[in-house]
Enzyme design. Structure first.
Site, mmCIF file in Angstrom:
data_model
loop_
_atom_site.group_PDB
_atom_site.id
_atom_site.type_symbol
_atom_site.label_atom_id
_atom_site.label_comp_id
_atom_site.label_asym_id
_atom_site.label_seq_id
_atom_site.Cartn_x
_atom_site.Cartn_y
_atom_site.Cartn_z
ATOM 1 N N ASP A 33 22.500 -34.948 -18.227
ATOM 2 C CA ASP A 33 22.175 -33.542 -18.438
ATOM 3 C C ASP A 33 20.824 -33.470 -19.140
ATOM 4 O O ASP A 33 20.598 -34.182 -20.135
ATOM 5 C CB ASP A 33 23.273 -32.868 -19.285
ATOM 6 N N ILE A 34 19.934 -32.624 -18.635
ATOM 7 C CA ILE A 34 18.588 -32.523 -19.198
ATOM 8 C C ILE A 34 18.646 -32.023 -20.643
ATOM 9 O O ILE A 34 17.760 -32.317 -21.449
ATOM 10 C CB ILE A 34 17.710 -31.604 -18.306
ATOM 11 N N ASN A 89 32.847 -25.965 -16.381
ATOM 12 C CA ASN A 89 32.818 -24.519 -16.580
ATOM 13 C C ASN A 89 32.867 -23.813 -15.225
ATOM 14 O O ASN A 89 32.092 -24.148 -14.332
ATOM 15 C CB ASN A 89 31.537 -24.120 -17.314
ATOM 16 N N GLN A 96 29.353 -21.268 -17.009
ATOM 17 C CA GLN A 96 28.738 -21.914 -15.847
ATOM 18 C C GLN A 96 27.358 -21.321 -15.604
ATOM 19 O O GLN A 96 27.206 -20.102 -15.507
ATOM 20 C CB GLN A 96 29.612 -21.740 -14.593
ATOM 21 N N HIS A 102 30.341 -29.249 -11.199
ATOM 22 C CA HIS A 102 29.977 -30.443 -11.978
ATOM 23 C C HIS A 102 30.955 -30.661 -13.112
ATOM 24 O O HIS A 102 31.482 -29.710 -13.685
ATOM 25 C CB HIS A 102 28.548 -30.328 -12.524
ATOM 26 N N HIS A 104 31.146 -32.220 -16.890
ATOM 27 C CA HIS A 104 30.375 -32.707 -18.034
ATOM 28 C C HIS A 104 31.155 -33.851 -18.677
ATOM 29 O O HIS A 104 32.338 -33.683 -18.996
ATOM 30 C CB HIS A 104 30.230 -31.612 -19.095
HETATM 31 P P1 AMP Z 1 26.919 -25.412 -16.828
HETATM 32 O O1 AMP Z 1 26.255 -24.525 -17.859
HETATM 33 O O2 AMP Z 1 28.317 -25.856 -17.186
HETATM 34 O O3 AMP Z 1 26.824 -24.795 -15.453
HETATM 35 O O4 AMP Z 1 26.087 -26.760 -16.828
HETATM 36 C C1 AMP Z 1 24.862 -26.872 -16.165
HETATM 37 C C2 AMP Z 1 24.128 -27.960 -16.864
HETATM 38 O O5 AMP Z 1 23.061 -28.367 -16.025
HETATM 39 C C3 AMP Z 1 23.491 -27.524 -18.192
HETATM 40 O O6 AMP Z 1 24.082 -28.264 -19.256
HETATM 41 C C4 AMP Z 1 22.018 -27.829 -18.003
HETATM 42 O O7 AMP Z 1 21.423 -28.398 -19.147
HETATM 43 C C5 AMP Z 1 22.025 -28.799 -16.850
HETATM 44 N N1 AMP Z 1 20.818 -28.831 -16.053
HETATM 45 C C6 AMP Z 1 20.169 -27.762 -15.528
HETATM 46 N N2 AMP Z 1 19.083 -28.185 -14.834
HETATM 47 C C7 AMP Z 1 19.070 -29.535 -14.913
HETATM 48 C C8 AMP Z 1 18.217 -30.552 -14.406
HETATM 49 N N3 AMP Z 1 17.137 -30.267 -13.659
HETATM 50 N N4 AMP Z 1 18.507 -31.843 -14.691
HETATM 51 C C9 AMP Z 1 19.588 -32.146 -15.449
HETATM 52 N N5 AMP Z 1 20.427 -31.238 -15.942
HETATM 53 C C10 AMP Z 1 20.190 -29.952 -15.690
#
Ligand code: AMP
Ligand code: ZN
Length: 142
Positions: A33-34, A89, A96, A102, A104
Protein backbone atom coordinates in the site's frame (compact mmCIF):
# COMPACT_ATOMS: atom_id res chain seq x y z
CA UNK A 1 -10.29 -11.97 -17.56
CA UNK A 2 -12.16 -8.72 -17.08
CA UNK A 3 -10.20 -5.51 -16.61
CA UNK A 4 -11.20 -1.85 -16.36
CA UNK A 5 -8.87 0.61 -18.06
CA UNK A 6 -9.95 3.40 -15.71
CA UNK A 7 -9.21 1.34 -12.59
CA UNK A 8 -5.97 2.23 -10.80
CA UNK A 9 -5.40 -1.34 -9.59
CA UNK A 10 -5.99 -2.79 -13.08
CA UNK A 11 -3.36 -0.29 -14.30
CA UNK A 12 -0.97 -1.48 -11.57
CA UNK A 13 -1.49 -5.13 -12.62
CA UNK A 14 -0.83 -4.15 -16.26
CA UNK A 15 2.38 -2.36 -15.22
CA UNK A 16 1.11 1.01 -16.45
CA UNK A 17 1.35 2.43 -12.91
CA UNK A 18 4.39 1.47 -10.82
CA UNK A 19 3.99 -0.55 -7.64
CA UNK A 20 6.18 -2.20 -5.01
CA UNK A 21 5.30 -5.77 -5.98
CA UNK A 22 5.36 -8.44 -3.30
CA UNK A 23 3.86 -11.40 -5.19
CA UNK A 24 2.27 -12.27 -8.53
CA UNK A 25 0.81 -15.33 -10.20
CA UNK A 26 -1.78 -15.96 -12.90
CA UNK A 27 -4.72 -14.92 -10.74
CA UNK A 28 -3.49 -12.72 -7.91
CA UNK A 29 -1.22 -9.69 -7.45
CA UNK A 30 0.12 -8.30 -4.16
CA UNK A 31 1.91 -5.00 -3.58
CA UNK A 32 2.66 -2.53 -0.85
CA UNK A 33 0.00 0.00 0.00
CA UNK A 34 1.43 3.38 -1.00
CA UNK A 35 0.20 4.71 2.32
CA UNK A 36 1.77 2.27 4.80
CA UNK A 37 -0.43 2.12 7.89
CA UNK A 38 2.36 0.01 9.38
CA UNK A 39 5.61 -1.30 7.88
CA UNK A 40 4.81 -4.06 5.37
CA UNK A 41 1.13 -3.09 4.84
CA UNK A 42 0.27 -5.12 1.74
CA UNK A 43 -2.70 -5.20 -0.62
CA UNK A 44 -3.72 -8.52 -2.18
CA UNK A 45 -5.96 -8.25 -5.23
CA UNK A 46 -7.50 -10.54 -7.85
CA UNK A 47 -6.24 -9.88 -11.38
CA UNK A 48 -9.83 -9.92 -12.56
CA UNK A 49 -11.53 -6.57 -12.05
CA UNK A 50 -14.29 -7.00 -9.51
CA UNK A 51 -15.57 -3.91 -7.77
CA UNK A 52 -16.14 -5.28 -4.30
CA UNK A 53 -17.03 -8.38 -2.29
CA UNK A 54 -20.62 -8.35 -3.59
CA UNK A 55 -19.40 -8.81 -7.16
CA UNK A 56 -16.93 -11.55 -6.26
CA UNK A 57 -17.72 -15.13 -7.18
CA UNK A 58 -16.49 -18.13 -5.20
CA UNK A 59 -13.68 -18.92 -7.64
CA UNK A 60 -12.14 -15.46 -7.39
CA UNK A 61 -12.64 -15.38 -3.62
CA UNK A 62 -10.94 -18.78 -3.28
CA UNK A 63 -8.00 -17.79 -5.44
CA UNK A 64 -7.57 -14.52 -3.56
CA UNK A 65 -7.69 -15.90 -0.03
CA UNK A 66 -5.64 -18.97 -0.95
CA UNK A 67 -2.58 -16.73 -1.31
CA UNK A 68 -3.05 -14.92 2.00
CA UNK A 69 -1.31 -17.45 4.29
CA UNK A 70 1.95 -17.48 2.35
CA UNK A 71 2.05 -13.70 1.92
CA UNK A 72 1.23 -13.20 5.62
CA UNK A 73 3.92 -15.70 6.56
CA UNK A 74 6.45 -13.85 4.41
CA UNK A 75 5.56 -10.57 6.14
CA UNK A 76 5.93 -12.29 9.51
CA UNK A 77 9.36 -13.66 8.54
CA UNK A 78 10.50 -10.28 7.26
CA UNK A 79 9.49 -7.93 10.03
CA UNK A 80 8.41 -10.11 12.97
CA UNK A 81 5.16 -8.26 13.71
CA UNK A 82 3.21 -9.44 16.76
CA UNK A 83 0.12 -9.99 14.60
CA UNK A 84 -1.58 -9.10 11.30
CA UNK A 85 -5.01 -7.59 10.70
CA UNK A 86 -6.63 -8.77 7.46
CA UNK A 87 -9.51 -6.63 6.27
CA UNK A 88 -11.44 -5.50 3.25
CA UNK A 89 -13.55 -2.36 3.01
CA UNK A 90 -16.77 -2.55 1.02
CA UNK A 91 -18.55 0.68 0.20
CA UNK A 92 -17.54 4.29 0.76
CA UNK A 93 -19.02 4.41 4.26
CA UNK A 94 -16.83 1.46 5.24
CA UNK A 95 -13.76 3.26 3.91
CA UNK A 96 -13.48 1.79 0.42
CA UNK A 97 -11.68 4.28 -1.82
CA UNK A 98 -10.51 2.02 -4.66
CA UNK A 99 -13.28 0.05 -6.30
CA UNK A 100 -11.30 -3.05 -7.23
CA UNK A 101 -11.58 -5.72 -4.53
CA UNK A 102 -8.56 -5.83 -2.22
CA UNK A 103 -7.51 -7.36 1.06
CA UNK A 104 -5.39 -5.25 3.39
CA UNK A 105 -2.71 -7.19 5.27
CA UNK A 106 -1.67 -4.87 8.10
CA UNK A 107 1.18 -6.09 10.29
CA UNK A 108 0.74 -5.13 13.95
CA UNK A 109 3.68 -4.15 16.10
CA UNK A 110 2.10 -2.58 19.18
CA UNK A 111 -1.00 -0.73 20.38
CA UNK A 112 0.23 2.59 19.02
CA UNK A 113 1.55 1.43 15.65
CA UNK A 114 -0.94 3.51 13.69
CA UNK A 115 -3.76 1.02 13.11
CA UNK A 116 -6.77 1.94 15.16
CA UNK A 117 -9.87 -0.18 14.55
CA UNK A 118 -12.73 1.73 16.13
CA UNK A 119 -14.83 -1.40 16.63
CA UNK A 120 -12.50 -2.91 19.21
CA UNK A 121 -14.64 -1.52 22.03
CA UNK A 122 -18.35 -2.10 21.47
CA UNK A 123 -21.42 -2.21 23.67
CA UNK A 124 -22.70 -5.60 24.73
CA UNK A 125 -26.37 -4.76 24.23
CA UNK A 126 -27.71 -7.52 21.95
CA UNK A 127 -29.61 -10.31 23.69
CA UNK A 128 -29.43 -13.94 22.59
CA UNK A 129 -32.88 -13.45 20.98
CA UNK A 130 -31.65 -10.40 19.10
CA UNK A 131 -28.69 -12.40 17.83
CA UNK A 132 -30.94 -15.31 16.78
CA UNK A 133 -33.21 -12.95 14.81
CA UNK A 134 -30.29 -11.25 13.10
CA UNK A 135 -28.64 -14.56 12.23
CA UNK A 136 -31.95 -15.89 10.90
CA UNK A 137 -32.41 -12.86 8.70
CA UNK A 138 -28.96 -13.20 7.15
CA UNK A 139 -29.08 -16.97 6.76
CA UNK A 140 -32.41 -16.77 4.88
CA UNK A 141 -30.69 -14.65 2.26
CA UNK A 142 -27.80 -17.07 1.63
P1 AMP B 1 -9.46 1.22 0.54
O1 AMP B 1 -9.49 2.62 1.13
O2 AMP B 1 -9.80 0.12 1.51
O3 AMP B 1 -10.25 1.16 -0.74
O4 AMP B 1 -7.93 0.95 0.19
C1 AMP B 1 -7.33 1.47 -0.96
C2 AMP B 1 -5.88 1.56 -0.64
O5 AMP B 1 -5.19 1.72 -1.87
C3 AMP B 1 -5.51 2.77 0.23
O6 AMP B 1 -4.97 2.30 1.47
C4 AMP B 1 -4.49 3.51 -0.61
O7 AMP B 1 -3.40 3.99 0.15
C5 AMP B 1 -4.04 2.47 -1.60
N1 AMP B 1 -3.55 2.98 -2.86
C6 AMP B 1 -4.16 3.90 -3.66
N2 AMP B 1 -3.41 4.12 -4.76
C7 AMP B 1 -2.33 3.31 -4.66
C8 AMP B 1 -1.19 3.07 -5.48
N3 AMP B 1 -1.00 3.71 -6.65
N4 AMP B 1 -0.27 2.17 -5.06
C9 AMP B 1 -0.44 1.53 -3.88
N5 AMP B 1 -1.49 1.70 -3.08
C10 AMP B 1 -2.42 2.57 -3.45
ZN1 ZN C 1 -9.60 -3.02 -11.54
Amino acid sequence: MSTDKDCIFCQIIAGDIPSAKVYEDADVYAFLDISQVTKGHTLVIPKAHVKDIYQTNEEIASQLFARVPKISTAIEKSFKPKGINILSNTGELAGQSVFHLHLHLIPRYDQTDGFNPTWITHPDDYSANDLAEIANSISQNI
